[in-house]
Enzyme design. Structure first.
Site, short mmCIF file in Angstrom:
data_model
loop_
_atom_site.label_atom_id
_atom_site.label_comp_id
_atom_site.label_asym_id
_atom_site.label_seq_id
_atom_site.Cartn_x
_atom_site.Cartn_y
_atom_site.Cartn_z
NE ARG A 15 -2.39 51.46 -61.76
CZ ARG A 15 -2.89 52.57 -62.30
NH1 ARG A 15 -2.13 53.34 -63.05
NH2 ARG A 15 -4.14 52.95 -62.05
CD GLN A 73 -17.36 49.96 -57.78
OE1 GLN A 73 -16.38 50.40 -57.19
NE2 GLN A 73 -17.53 50.12 -59.08
CG ASN A 170 -10.65 63.54 -65.60
OD1 ASN A 170 -11.01 64.38 -64.76
ND2 ASN A 170 -11.16 62.31 -65.67
NE ARG A 334 6.42 53.75 -21.69
CZ ARG A 334 6.36 52.77 -20.79
NH1 ARG A 334 7.39 52.55 -19.99
NH2 ARG A 334 5.29 52.02 -20.70
CE1 TYR A 388 2.68 44.27 -13.70
CE2 TYR A 388 4.73 43.40 -14.57
CZ TYR A 388 3.36 43.33 -14.44
OH TYR A 388 2.67 42.32 -15.08
CB SER A 406 22.89 58.26 -6.85
OG SER A 406 23.14 59.59 -7.22
CB ALA A 424 23.60 57.05 -2.57
#
Ligand code: UD1
Ligand code: CA
Length: 459
Positions: A15, A73, A170, A334, A388, A406, A424
């Site tokens: 179901r 089973q 039950n 992260r 990277y 900045s 900056a």
């Protein structure tokens, strides 16, 4: 008292209309089955056997390393047949066997403990847990004699109109003497509408053999809800969520809107912390006291200290945040991010696998990845650690009290020394020595009298 435990988890869950075995469907981030296993976790167990069938390898994989045994089973011939499949694994065991349907995740430890104790006290060969439901449809009904003794369990599909009116059902939890159990199961037959070997038919068998059956009725009817459909899955999730939220509120946590707050069972939260709406706090999380969390945050497998402010729309996974830190709005922390006390992580900042030292600030629009940032550092808006190179990841080290101007690009591997400054807009490719200023940009030129050409008119 020692018991052997059998959990029935071989059914497909037709179901549910799912590729996933029913018992692996998740509720508040954990499989249905894990809740059932939890409910039996306080008992002294000889062995716990999980009967698997549909998606057996998936079920085993999820439960790997938990000290469980698995019976297979192959064909789902019914709950009675499923229990029989566990017999080999309990061949040299004698004593009581606790059987629980794998699709009743709301069942509580306290109820199971109480049930097994009452079974033992009753000295019956079989006890069965029942409850009274306002809407008993779909459950096996407990049929009793005029004297009130249990006679048998009648499945909904086999029930007469009169039996369908019985509201005692039950729960799918049984405690039964092993010798009696194996004998009773061998005597089951599938003479019913579904042509299945019904486990509850052992009640009938016991009574016909002159044994006492002890029906233990629990008041906690909301614990027995079985999950057979997606709607029931959602209903169970809501109940578990309320249960957790109520426990937290009882313990001194303010939850502004429990109905829109999603906190999983293992999360720990300290007193006087306020949780705003639409917070998702999941998995192995601990949050200290006096924090403000949310609205609309996702926090997973993370540790958060005391007096921490997590503002609107932050996403925090496998991170560790110390006391008096503020994060967000709109920050993405992260895995392996460690933020030390009194640091500030501002808006639109992403941090990955980095240490941010005590009192350091990353207030706006930055990416900090694979970096070690010392204490008292200020990282200007738009700074990026270029970690990277297309092949591998490299480290950036920023020592105490450095000031990153900045829009600095820190091309890793690179180190900015203690108290050093970057101008900056600089692209920093070489280490910056302690206390010095590194500026990398072409000189500004002013061209006198220069003006944009006026547009030619079309005419
Ligand atoms: C069962 C009971 C019913 C009870 C209800 C409580 C039977 C015949 N009926 O009905 O009296 O009120 O639980 O929730 O037991 N399973 C197997 N192998 C099988 C069949 C089922 O392992 O061959 C497992 C399922 O994965 C599930 C559990 O047994 O975890 C119960 O099976 P399900 O088909 O959901 O039984 P219900 O119809 O809900
Ligand atoms: Ca069921």
């Amino acid at each position: 008292m020692q018991v052997a435990v059998i959990i029935l988890a071989a059914g497909k869950g037709k179901r549910m209309h799912s590729e996933l075995p029913k018992v692996l469907h998740r509720i508040l981030g954990r499989s249905m089955l894990s809740y059932v296993l939890d409910a039996a976790s306080e008992l002294k167990t000889f062995r716990t056997v999980v009967v698997t069938g549909h998606g057996s390898s998936q079920v085993k994989e999820q439960l790997n390393g938990k000290g469980l045994r698995f019976a297979y089973q192959g064909e789902q011939l019914g709950t009675g047949h499923a229990v029989l499949c566990a017999r080999k694994l309990l061949a040299n065991y004698q004593g009581d066997v606790l059987i629980i349907n794998g699709d009743t995740p709301l069942i509580c430890k306290e109820t199971i403990n109480d049930f097994t104790t009452r079974h033992k006290d009753s000295k019956s060969v079989l006890s069965i847990l029942s409850t009274v439901l306002d809407e008993p449809e779909g459950y096996g009904r407990i049929s009793r004699s005029s004297r009130g003794d249990i006679k048998k369990v009648v499945e909904e599909k086999d029930a007469t109109a009169k039996e369908k009116q019985i509201s005692e059902i039950n729960a799918g939890v049984y405690c039964v003497d092993s010798a009696f159990l194996w004998n009773a199961l061998e005597n089951l037959n599938p003479n019913n509408v579904q042509h299945e070997y019904y486990l509850p038919d052992i009640v009938d068998f016991a009574i016909n053999s002159g044994e006492n059956v002890n029906a233990v009725m629990t008041r906690h009817s909301d614990e027995v809800l079985g999950v057979n459909t997606r709607a029931e899955l959602a209903a169970v999730e809501t109940k578990l969520r309320n249960r957790k939220n109520n426990r937290l509120m009882d313990g001194g946590v303010t939850i502004i809107d429990p109905s829109s707050t999603y906190i999983t069972p293992d999360v720990r939260i300290g007193v006087d912390t306020v949780i705003y709406p639409n917070a998702h706090i999941l998995g192995d999380c601990s949050i200290g006291w006096g924090c403000e969390i949310g609205p609309s945050v996702w926090i997973e497998d993370s540790v958060i200290g005391h007096n921490v402010l997590i503002r609107f729309n932050c996403h925090i996974v496998k991170a560790s945040i110390s006391n008096y830190v503020s994060v967000g709005p709109f920050a993405n922390l992260r895995p392996e991010t460690v933020v030390h006390s009194k640091a500030k992580i501002g808006s639109f900042v992403e941090i990955k696998k980095s240490n941010i030292g005590h009192g350091s600030k990353v207030p706006h629009l930055s990416y900090v990845g694979d970096a070690s940032v010392g204490e008292g550092v200020n990282i200007g808006a738009g700074t990026i650690t270029c970690n990277y190179d297309g092949f591998s990841k490299h480290k950036t080290v920023i020592d105490d009290n450095a000031f990153i101007g900045s829009d600095t690009m820190l091309v890793a591997p690179v180190r900015v020394g203690k108290g050093a400054t970057t101008g900056a807009g600089s692209t920093i490719t070489k280490d910056v020595p302690e206390g010095s200023l590194a500026v990398e940009r072409s000189k500004q030129v002013e061209i006198k009298g220069w003006s944009r050409k006026p547009k030619k008119s079309k005419a």
